[in-house]
Write a protein that holds these residues in place. Structure first.
Motif, PDB file in Angstrom:
ATOM      1  N   GLU A 220       0.827  -1.201   0.000  1.00  0.00           N
ATOM      2  CA  GLU A 220       0.000   0.000   0.000  1.00  0.00           C
ATOM      3  C   GLU A 220       0.862   1.252   0.000  1.00  0.00           C
ATOM      4  O   GLU A 220       1.996   1.237   0.487  1.00  0.00           O
ATOM      5  CB  GLU A 220      -0.909   0.032   1.241  1.00  0.00           C
ATOM      6  CG  GLU A 220      -1.878  -1.126   1.342  1.00  0.00           C
ATOM      7  CD  GLU A 220      -2.696  -1.072   2.620  1.00  0.00           C
ATOM      8  OE1 GLU A 220      -2.344  -0.261   3.513  1.00  0.00           O
ATOM      9  OE2 GLU A 220      -3.676  -1.831   2.726  1.00  0.00           O
ATOM     10  N   ALA A 222       0.927   4.876   1.647  1.00  0.00           N
ATOM     11  CA  ALA A 222       0.319   5.710   2.681  1.00  0.00           C
ATOM     12  C   ALA A 222       0.406   7.184   2.348  1.00  0.00           C
ATOM     13  O   ALA A 222      -0.080   8.020   3.111  1.00  0.00           O
ATOM     14  CB  ALA A 222       0.990   5.437   4.029  1.00  0.00           C
ATOM     15  N   ARG A 232       3.747   0.589   2.624  1.00  0.00           N
ATOM     16  CA  ARG A 232       3.578  -0.416   3.666  1.00  0.00           C
ATOM     17  C   ARG A 232       3.389  -1.778   3.021  1.00  0.00           C
ATOM     18  O   ARG A 232       2.641  -1.907   2.051  1.00  0.00           O
ATOM     19  CB  ARG A 232       2.377  -0.081   4.549  1.00  0.00           C
ATOM     20  CG  ARG A 232       2.563   1.161   5.405  1.00  0.00           C
ATOM     21  CD  ARG A 232       1.339   1.468   6.227  1.00  0.00           C
ATOM     22  NE  ARG A 232       1.569   2.591   7.119  1.00  0.00           N
ATOM     23  CZ  ARG A 232       0.663   3.523   7.399  1.00  0.00           C
ATOM     24  NH1 ARG A 232      -0.552   3.446   6.860  1.00  0.00           N
ATOM     25  NH2 ARG A 232       0.948   4.516   8.224  1.00  0.00           N
ATOM     26  N   GLU A 243       7.652  -0.975   6.593  1.00  0.00           N
ATOM     27  CA  GLU A 243       7.403   0.388   6.132  1.00  0.00           C
ATOM     28  C   GLU A 243       8.647   0.918   5.435  1.00  0.00           C
ATOM     29  O   GLU A 243       9.763   0.783   5.951  1.00  0.00           O
ATOM     30  CB  GLU A 243       7.007   1.289   7.299  1.00  0.00           C
ATOM     31  CG  GLU A 243       5.743   0.806   8.012  1.00  0.00           C
ATOM     32  CD  GLU A 243       5.121   1.870   8.895  1.00  0.00           C
ATOM     33  OE1 GLU A 243       5.200   3.062   8.539  1.00  0.00           O
ATOM     34  OE2 GLU A 243       4.554   1.499   9.928  1.00  0.00           O
TER      35      GLU A 243
END
Length: 289
Positions: A220, A222, A232, A243
């Motif tokens: 993902e 962020a 992430r 991260e």
């Protein structure tokens, strides 16, 4: 394949055809017109453009928080664009591969290493080193990948196809005590992260590693942060998650919440760890502790 992936594939071609260049130009113009219209409506959308050498094709993708119907680049798209940038990064060289790591939250000492092509290494700030001294590292403290020693030559011979690279990782065997449970299962995540974070990986292999990482389920974005895009990924060992801050234009991971240390183990942080890498011909004066 979505629009950005298609353009990423186009830009990855060494010499795009005239038709491909025209299609890329058309996409860029349509994106630019849309972006200008949104700015006139009172919205500013920061973007990153990557232009193929000698071609009028480019990719523009939105970053940061959504504005109306503006959708930020997905994590997969960020990694694909980093792969394109990596592939087109000129090959650099030097006598030593210099890596600097800084635990940002704890404010601990900066750790540095200088590794020569024959595997000999010097360190500064590593636990056990004398304060403010550059010292020769023990022979076992050298480049490591998936729990086993890896040389500059080994890295240069790695597959440049993402699927072939993942297959190579699955087959690689290292010291089991220096491997995570996911690595023992053949999961490529941590090995791919090592290839794009702090190892002297050739441009074509770095590109393949970014592309392979883009296939990770659950990756993902962020949003935009200082230095790039905050990505992430699920922890393949079931922990709190990986991260990264990835600069897709420079194909660099500037910060992460983990590093692969000298013995192949994974070191985690509650905050970010800054990682910078470079080739250099200068080794600081070696001091005695």
């Amino acid at each position: 394949m979505n629009d950005l992936e298609e353009i990423a594939t186009l830009l990855a071609e060494p010499e795009p055809s005239a038709g491909a260049v025209a299609r890329g130009r058309d996409r860029l113009q349509r994106r630019a017109r849309t972006s200008r219209a949104r700015r006139r409506a009172g919205w500013f959308v920061p973007s990153v453009a990557l232009v193929a050498a000698g071609a009028a094709a480019a990719v523009v993708f939105a970053t940061g928080a959504p504005a109306n119907d503006v959708v930020p680049a997905t994590g997969k798209e960020v990694l694909l664009m980093a792969a394109v940038s990596a592939e087109r990064t000129p090959r650099d060289s030097g006598t030593y591969w210099h890596v600097t790591r800084q635990w940002l939250k704890s404010g601990g000492p900066t750790m540095e290493s200088w590794t020569r092509r024959d595997g000999k290494r010097w360190t500064k700030g590593v636990p056990g080193d004398p304060p403010d001294a550059v010292v020769p590292a023990p022979a076992w403290k050298t480049l490591s990948l998936k729990g086993a020693k890896v040389s500059f030559e080994d890295l240069e011979r790695l597959p440049t196809d993402p699927e072939a690279l993942k297959a190579w990782i699955a087959e690689r065997r290292g010291n089991e005590s220096d491997m995570s449970a996911s690595e023992l299962r053949g999961d490529p995540t941590f090995t791919l992260l090592a290839l794009i974070t702090d190892l002297p990986t050739p441009a074509e292999v770095r590109s393949a590693a970014f592309r392979a990482l883009a296939t990770t389920p659950g990756v993902e974005n962020a949003g935009a942060v200082e230095g790039g895009q905050h990505l992430r990924l699920p922890d393949p060992d079931g922990g709190k998650g990986v991260e990264l801050v990835v600069d897709p234009e420079k194909a660099r991971v500037s910060r992460a919440n983990l590093v692969i240390v000298d013995d192949g183990d994974t070191a985690w942080s509650d905050g970010f760890i800054s990682v910078t890498t470079e080739w250099t011909d200068q080794l600081p004066s070696v001091k005695k502790g």
